[in-house]
Design a protein around this motif. Structure first.
Motif, PDB file in Angstrom:
ATOM      1  N   ALA A   1     -25.931 -45.311  83.847  1.00  0.00           N
ATOM      2  CA  ALA A   1     -26.988 -44.487  84.434  1.00  0.00           C
ATOM      3  C   ALA A   1     -28.243 -45.311  84.733  1.00  0.00           C
ATOM      4  N   ARG A   2     -28.533 -46.272  83.885  1.00  0.00           N
ATOM      5  CA  ARG A   2     -29.750 -47.074  84.112  1.00  0.00           C
ATOM      6  C   ARG A   2     -29.644 -47.904  85.385  1.00  0.00           C
TER       7      ARG A   2
ATOM      8  N   ALA B   1     -30.022 -45.522  88.370  1.00  0.00           N
ATOM      9  CA  ALA B   1     -31.404 -45.067  88.562  1.00  0.00           C
ATOM     10  C   ALA B   1     -32.147 -45.925  89.596  1.00  0.00           C
TER      11      ALA B   1
ATOM     12  N   GLU C   1     -26.654 -40.385  94.025  1.00  0.00           N
ATOM     13  CA  GLU C   1     -25.409 -40.802  93.399  1.00  0.00           C
ATOM     14  C   GLU C   1     -24.229 -39.981  93.913  1.00  0.00           C
TER      15      GLU C   1
ATOM     16  N   ARG D   1     -14.398 -38.755  90.107  1.00  0.00           N
ATOM     17  CA  ARG D   1     -13.648 -38.354  88.925  1.00  0.00           C
ATOM     18  C   ARG D   1     -12.231 -38.021  89.365  1.00  0.00           C
TER      19      ARG D   1
ATOM     20  N   ARG E   1     -17.542 -36.823  94.486  1.00  0.00           N
ATOM     21  CA  ARG E   1     -18.399 -35.664  94.659  1.00  0.00           C
ATOM     22  C   ARG E   1     -19.810 -36.147  94.987  1.00  0.00           C
TER      23      ARG E   1
ATOM     24  N   LEU F   1     -23.298 -35.269  95.188  1.00  0.00           N
ATOM     25  CA  LEU F   1     -24.130 -34.159  94.697  1.00  0.00           C
ATOM     26  C   LEU F   1     -25.292 -33.867  95.631  1.00  0.00           C
TER      27      LEU F   1
ATOM     28  N   GLU G   1     -19.112 -28.457  86.595  1.00  0.00           N
ATOM     29  CA  GLU G   1     -20.218 -28.338  87.546  1.00  0.00           C
ATOM     30  C   GLU G   1     -21.557 -28.286  86.807  1.00  0.00           C
TER      31      GLU G   1
ATOM     32  N   ASP H   1     -22.352 -31.779  85.928  1.00  0.00           N
ATOM     33  CA  ASP H   1     -22.759 -32.533  87.123  1.00  0.00           C
ATOM     34  C   ASP H   1     -24.208 -32.212  87.502  1.00  0.00           C
TER      35      ASP H   1
ATOM     36  N   ARG I   1     -26.456 -33.884  85.099  1.00  0.00           N
ATOM     37  CA  ARG I   1     -26.500 -35.333  85.322  1.00  0.00           C
ATOM     38  C   ARG I   1     -27.472 -35.659  86.451  1.00  0.00           C
ATOM     39  N   SER I   2     -27.397 -34.867  87.530  1.00  0.00           N
ATOM     40  CA  SER I   2     -28.306 -35.074  88.664  1.00  0.00           C
ATOM     41  C   SER I   2     -29.757 -34.951  88.235  1.00  0.00           C
TER      42      SER I   2
ATOM     43  N   LEU J   1     -30.721 -37.976  86.238  1.00  0.00           N
ATOM     44  CA  LEU J   1     -30.874 -39.161  87.090  1.00  0.00           C
ATOM     45  C   LEU J   1     -32.136 -39.078  87.944  1.00  0.00           C
TER      46      LEU J   1
ATOM     47  N   MET K   1     -34.728 -40.261  85.738  1.00  0.00           N
ATOM     48  CA  MET K   1     -34.547 -41.695  85.472  1.00  0.00           C
ATOM     49  C   MET K   1     -35.002 -42.532  86.671  1.00  0.00           C
ATOM     50  N   ARG K   2     -34.757 -42.013  87.879  1.00  0.00           N
ATOM     51  CA  ARG K   2     -35.230 -42.729  89.082  1.00  0.00           C
ATOM     52  C   ARG K   2     -36.748 -42.799  89.105  1.00  0.00           C
TER      53      ARG K   2
ATOM     54  N   PHE L   1     -34.072 -44.973  77.704  1.00  0.00           N
ATOM     55  CA  PHE L   1     -32.985 -45.156  76.735  1.00  0.00           C
ATOM     56  C   PHE L   1     -32.527 -43.810  76.167  1.00  0.00           C
TER      57      PHE L   1
ATOM     58  N   GLU M   1     -30.601 -41.978  78.804  1.00  0.00           N
ATOM     59  CA  GLU M   1     -29.289 -42.616  78.956  1.00  0.00           C
ATOM     60  C   GLU M   1     -28.329 -42.157  77.847  1.00  0.00           C
TER      61      GLU M   1
ATOM     62  N   LEU N   1     -27.077 -38.826  78.720  1.00  0.00           N
ATOM     63  CA  LEU N   1     -26.100 -38.918  79.806  1.00  0.00           C
ATOM     64  C   LEU N   1     -24.749 -39.423  79.308  1.00  0.00           C
TER      65      LEU N   1
ATOM     66  N   GLU O   1     -21.162 -37.591  79.750  1.00  0.00           N
ATOM     67  CA  GLU O   1     -19.928 -38.185  80.271  1.00  0.00           C
ATOM     68  C   GLU O   1     -18.778 -37.979  79.283  1.00  0.00           C
TER      69      GLU O   1
ATOM     70  N   ALA P   1     -17.743 -34.441  79.483  1.00  0.00           N
ATOM     71  CA  ALA P   1     -17.013 -34.178  80.733  1.00  0.00           C
ATOM     72  C   ALA P   1     -15.572 -34.675  80.608  1.00  0.00           C
TER      73      ALA P   1
END
Lengths: 227, 174
Positions: free
Chosen positions: A203-204, A207, A212, A216, A221, A223, B113, B116, B119-120, B123, B126-127, B149, B152, B155, B159, B162
Motif C-alpha cells: 500500500a505504501r 500511495a 489503483e 484478484r 477491478r 475502483l 466490496e 474494496d 481500501r480505496s 489509500l 495514504m496518497r 505505518f 498500512e 490495510l 487484505e 479479503a
C-alpha cells in the motif's frame, strides 16, 4: 475507461497450463497517469503487466495502445513498439553486468538507432536527475541495490517512453531507499508526461499513484472507474 | 464500533429477544468487552423510537427481556448505508471493520466490496499523507510516516480478511 485512454485492455484471459492467471481482466491508463496494480501474490498482476506491455500474448481479449491492437501485432512489431514507446523497471534492476551503469542506461536509446554520443548524453542527464551520476563508470555488481534500481529507472526513462511498466520496483530495497526511488520515478514520469503502470502488493508504494486497480483471482477491478 | 448498528445488523438475520441479542453479540464481537444488559435495552428503546425496529411480540411474564424485536425496512436501509459507508481511516479500526465484514456475511451482502471500498478510502488518505511528506520537511515526514505505518497495518489486515472471506463466511454462518 477514460476518453483519453492511452493503453487499454478488455476481457484479457491467460492460462499457464491448467492455471488461469487472468480471467477476464480490464484495464485503462491515460497519458501521464500513474496507476497502481495491486493484489496478493499469484493474483495475476504481473501477467496483466506482461500482456499490457506486449511481452506475452493473451489467450483471449484485446490490448490497445493509441488505438492499435497490440494483441494482433507480430512479434517483430511488438518488439519495435516496446523499444520505441515502453520502458521497463523490474524488481531486480536486470542490468547487463558486463556494461557500466552509463552504458546500461544508454542501451535502449542506442538500440533505437541513436549514436553512442547522443545516447550517452541522454542517459547521463537521467543518471544526474536520479542522483547516480557518480557511479556511471561502475558496473552493476559494484553499486548498491538502490543505486542499481535508479540506474534501471534512468534506462527506462532515457528513450522518453510514453508508458513505463514497473513491476515491484522497490521490492528488493529497504524502506528509505525504496521511498526515494519511488519519489524519483514518479517525479521523473510526471515531468516527462509518461504513464506508469506500477505493479505492487504494498500500500505504501501504491500511495505514490493517482489511482489503483485491484487484481484478484485474475480479474481486475478498477475502483476509480467503477465509482 | 457502533453498537446500535451492530445490534440492528444482527436483527436483520431474524427477530430476537434482548437476551438473545446480547448473547449473540458477545459471542461474535464482544470477546474482550461483553455488553451490559442495560446497553442492549437502552439501544433497543432508541431504535424503537427512531422506527428502525419494532416489537414483534411480548411473551407472558412481562419485563423488557420478554420483548421480541424485529428490524423494519428503515432499519435494513440504515444497516445497508452503514455497511456501504467506508470508515474514516484511523488507527485501530479493526474492531469496527471486523464487525462490518461479519454482518455483511451474515446478511448476505458483498463483504469483498465492503473491503474494496475501505481500501480505496485508506489509500486516498495514504496518497494525501505521501504528498504531504514529499513536499514537507523532516518533521512532516516523520509525522506522516507514523500515520502511514498504522494505515498500512490496517490495510494488511484488510487484505488478510479479503483472502479468508470464504472461510470466514462458513464460520460465521455455522
Amino acid at each position: 475507461m477514460t476518453a483519453a485512454a492511452l493503453l487499454t485492455a478488455e476481457g484479457l484471459r491467460k492460462s499457464y497450463g491448467a492455471t488461469a492467471a487472468l480471467d477476464g481482466a480490464d484495464f485503462s491508463i491515460a497519458a501521464g497517469e500513474i496507476v497502481a496494480v495491486m493484489g496478493p501474490s499469484g493474483s495475476g498482476k504481473s501477467t496483466l503487466l506482461h500482456c499490457l506491455a506486449g511481452i506475452v500474448p493473451p489467450d483471449a481479449g484485446t490490448v490497445r495502445y493509441r488505438g492499435r491492437e497490440v494483441s494482433a501485432m507480430s512479434d517483430a512489431q511488438r518488439s519495435a513498439l516496446r523499444r520505441a514507446d515502453f520502458g521497463f523497471v523490474f524488481q531486480f534492476g536486470q542490468l547487463v553486468p558486463e556494461l557500466t551503469c552509463l552504458e546500461n542506461a544508454a542501451l535502449p536509446v542506442r538500440l533505437a538507432g541513436a549514436s553512442r554520443k547522443e545516447a550517452e548524453g541522454r542517459a547521463r542527464e537521467w543518471l544526474r536527475r536520479l542522483e547516480v551520476d557518480d557511479v556511471r563508470h561502475h558496473r552493476p555488481g559494484q553499486v548498491s541495490g538502490g543505486q542499481g534500481q535508479r540506474v534501471a529507472i534512468a534506462r527506462a526513462l532515457a528513450p522518453s517512453p510514453r508508458v513505463v511498466f514497473a513491476d515491484e520496483p522497490t521490492g528488493a530495497l529497504d524502506s528509505l531507499n525504496g521511498e526515494r526511488v519511488l519519489e524519483l520515478l514518479t517525479e521523473a514520469a510526471r515531468e516527462s508526461r509518461a504513464a506508469v503502470v506500477l505493479v505492487t502488493h504494498e500500500a505504501r508504494v501504491a500511495a505514490y499513484s493517482d489511482r489503483e486497480v485491484v487484481v484478484r483471482d485474475g480479474r481486475a477491478r478498477d475502483l476509480a472507474g467503477a465509482s | 464500533m457502533s453498537i446500535s448498528h451492530t445490534l440492528l445488523g444482527l436483527l436483520e438475520t431474524g427477530p430476537r429477544h434482548g437476551y438473545d441479542l446480547k448473547q449473540t453479540f458477545d459471542q461474535k464481537f464482544g470477546h474482550d468487552r461483553p455488553l451490559h444488559y442495560g446497553q442492549v435495552y437502552s439501544t433497543m428503546s432508541r431504535l424503537l423510537k427512531n422506527g428502525l425496529v419494532e416489537v414483534e411480540g411480548i411473551e407472558p411474564g412481562g419485563g423488557p427481556e420478554r420483548k421480541r424485536y424485529a428490524i423494519t425496512d428503515a432499519g435494513i436501509t440504515d444497516v445497508a448505508q452503514w455497511l456501504a459507508r467506508p470508515e474514516k481511516p484511523e488507527p485501530y479500526l479493526q474492531n469496527t471493520l471486523y464487525t462490518k465484514v461479519v454482518l455483511a456475511l451474515l446478511t448476505g451482502r458483498d463483504a469483498g466490496e465492503l473491503l474494496d471500498t475501505q481500501r480505496s478510502e485508506h489509500l486516498r488518505l495514504m496518497r494525501e499523507l505521501t504528498r504531504r511528506k514529499t513536499e514537507g520537511d523532516l518533521a512532516d515526514q516523520l509525522i506522516c510516516d507514523h500515520a502511514l505505518f498504522h494505515l498500512e497495518a490496517d490495510l494488511r489486515w484488510l487484505e488478510t480478511a479479503a483472502a479468508r472471506l470464504d472461510r470466514l463466511a462458513e464460520a460465521v454462518r455455522a
